[in-house]
Enzyme design. Sequence first.
Site, PDB file in Angstrom:
ATOM      1  N   LYS A 272       1.354  -3.656   8.810  1.00 30.21           N
ATOM      2  CA  LYS A 272       2.511  -2.762   8.827  1.00 30.21           C
ATOM      3  C   LYS A 272       3.717  -3.543   9.350  1.00 30.21           C
ATOM      4  CE  LYS A 272       2.205   1.531   9.663  1.00 30.21           C
ATOM      5  NZ  LYS A 272       1.984   2.870  10.224  1.00 30.21           N
TER       6      LYS A 272
ATOM      7  N   ILE B 170       0.826  -1.201   0.000  1.00 28.03           N
ATOM      8  CA  ILE B 170       0.000   0.000   0.000  1.00 28.03           C
ATOM      9  C   ILE B 170       0.859   1.248   0.000  1.00 28.03           C
ATOM     10  CG2 ILE B 170      -1.706   1.327   1.308  1.00 28.03           C
ATOM     11  CD1 ILE B 170      -2.797  -1.315   2.367  1.00 28.03           C
ATOM     12  N   GLY B 171       1.904   1.256   0.824  1.00 33.65           N
ATOM     13  CA  GLY B 171       2.766   2.428   0.906  1.00 33.65           C
ATOM     14  C   GLY B 171       3.957   2.141   1.799  1.00 33.65           C
TER      15      GLY B 171
ATOM     16  N   ASP C  65       3.700  12.248  16.427  1.00 34.04           N
ATOM     17  CA  ASP C  65       3.942  12.311  14.989  1.00 34.04           C
ATOM     18  C   ASP C  65       2.661  12.659  14.239  1.00 34.04           C
ATOM     19  OD1 ASP C  65       5.562  12.244  12.775  1.00 34.04           O
ATOM     20  OD2 ASP C  65       5.342  10.104  12.442  1.00 34.04           O
TER      21      ASP C  65
ATOM     22  N   GLY D 149       6.861   4.275   4.558  1.00 34.35           N
ATOM     23  CA  GLY D 149       7.263   5.475   5.270  1.00 34.35           C
ATOM     24  C   GLY D 149       8.675   5.338   5.796  1.00 34.35           C
TER      25      GLY D 149
END
Length: 623
Positions: free
Chosen positions: A39, A16-17, A133, A19
């Site tokens: 994750k 998905i992505g 964050d 970081g």
Amino acid sequence: MPERILGGRYKVQGKIGIGGMATVYRGTDEVLGRTVAIKTMLPQYAADPSFAARFKQEAQAAAALQSPYIVGIFDWGKDGDTYYIVMEYLRGTDLKSGIRTHGALDSRKVAQIGSQICQALSVAHKHDIIHRDIKPQNIMVQPDGTIKVMDFGIARAKNSHLTADNSVLGTAHYVSPEQTQGKPLGPTSDIYSLGIVMYEASCGKVPFDGDDAISVALKQVNEQPVPPSQVNPNVDPQLETIIMKCLMKDPQARFQTADELRRALTDYLAGRVVSVSNNATTMIPAGPTSRMNRTGGTQQMNRVSNPSGATRVAAKVDSDDEDDEPSGGGTGKKVGIVVGVIAAIVLIGAIVYFALGNQNATQSVPNYISMTQDSAVAAIEQTDFFQVGSVTQEYSDTAEEGTVIDQDPQSGTLQERGTKINLTVSKGKKPAQEVTVPPLDNMTPDQAQEALSKLGLVAKAGDSVFSDSVDSGLVVSQSPAAGTTAKEGDTVTYSLSKGKDSKSVPDVRGYSESSATSTLQNAGFAVSVGNSVYSDSVDEGCVISYTPNGEQPAGTTISLTISKGPKPAPQQPTTPTTPSQGGNSSGNSDNQGGDTGNEGGNSDNQGGDTGNEGEGGSDSNNP
């Protein structure tokens, strides 16, 4: 990583992505048959035992946070060398992408988003969890406009201050002044970060920007943000007042709780006058040489050291400085102020010099994720420091085709001149593959869900129906039918059996046999006559009882018991006749009177007896 099974139940699918700390994949919980987000921590962080311990602690704490505005944490674990968090799978886009696409948002929309984030922070702060964050990349906007805050699970495991390798690049734009200095953090630190988010959403840009994390962090500590209305004239003045209070350098001057900030935003949205005790006029002016605030008060610039070795400039505003100063000391105090300002400037310059002095040897890698491939390639070439490496393509459920979804090395890491930046570009959504619909007959709902999920199909329970052949609670039919072709993501609807259709048996007691039979047959039952018995209360030919009764499946045979009427009385036995003279006549005479039925016979017998009466004397029948 795709197709790998983590923890024996979580199947990793498309990326998905990515970081600075982790990679996020779409996955399937093969036990519950639901789509999840997985994750996984990057290897350089997972190898750190202290990080792993804090990761576990914070993942468990985040799982306890229950709010419609917080992404739900389902599970966490370690599989081999991979630490992972399993969380709610969301559809939508992050706020950062939304701002990049649409630019500055309407003031009311900004306030609505800020209010929802406040509700998420309120829940976390009451659990003594500081997010640390808060940034648009961690705020998902769903199709219905509801937001969800992400990354509570690893927030406190991240570095909360500047490190030698600039690892906070990408978040330095949103960190509070006290966070950049390594000071203890509280709820007001998250409120400052939320203020930056609302500023960016209102203006389309962050208030402080720079070439690297150090320069941005110094601005967070030392510079005053330009009021949002000077960047975007459409920003509502009342919302601007709220944002500026969030961005006060002194934590005590901000909103003290997320609930307090939410009330201010709610008042603004409701059209009520927002009364904010805002000391924005006491904030440090953007230019370090300015000595007068908006009210005309003088500012005393002091040098304050902090644990990280950096130096910040703190402002103390006092409009009555001269009243507190001993007589004749004004000139000396002014000289001290000038010296303090010069010293602060020199020290800040030294910090920047030493922080960036080795820039020619190494540089921090910029963030190219979410840029188009052409833009990213052009940006790399323009640096004249890095080079374009390989460009690969992967399918992505969330990123548009041609958009960068991953890069190597990661943004924020220090790399030498000539380092090649490898890009991964989205090919768009993966085309759905054709699959054969499996048969679901006689499966439980869980079994049907599992069978369909393995093929990428979506299970949906339809209406339950009666069935004479399938037990209650099992699949009796499906659409599309087994053996037909469907595409991944298609829905298969199944119906569950309610068992045989049951009906109430009509009460036919007292009915004639023919009426009872037709009544039961019309109700869907079969009929048989069990037996017939005498009854003093039910007429002959009518139903005395029937079985079974109550609720019965359609088609059940109902057995009838029919009445034969009253039972007849038992007959009396007759007395035998003895042929004798006189006595028999007398007896026959009595019998004649007492028994009508034998009357004729007795008369014949009487005559015979009379004929015998003269026997032995004169007998006309005997010659």
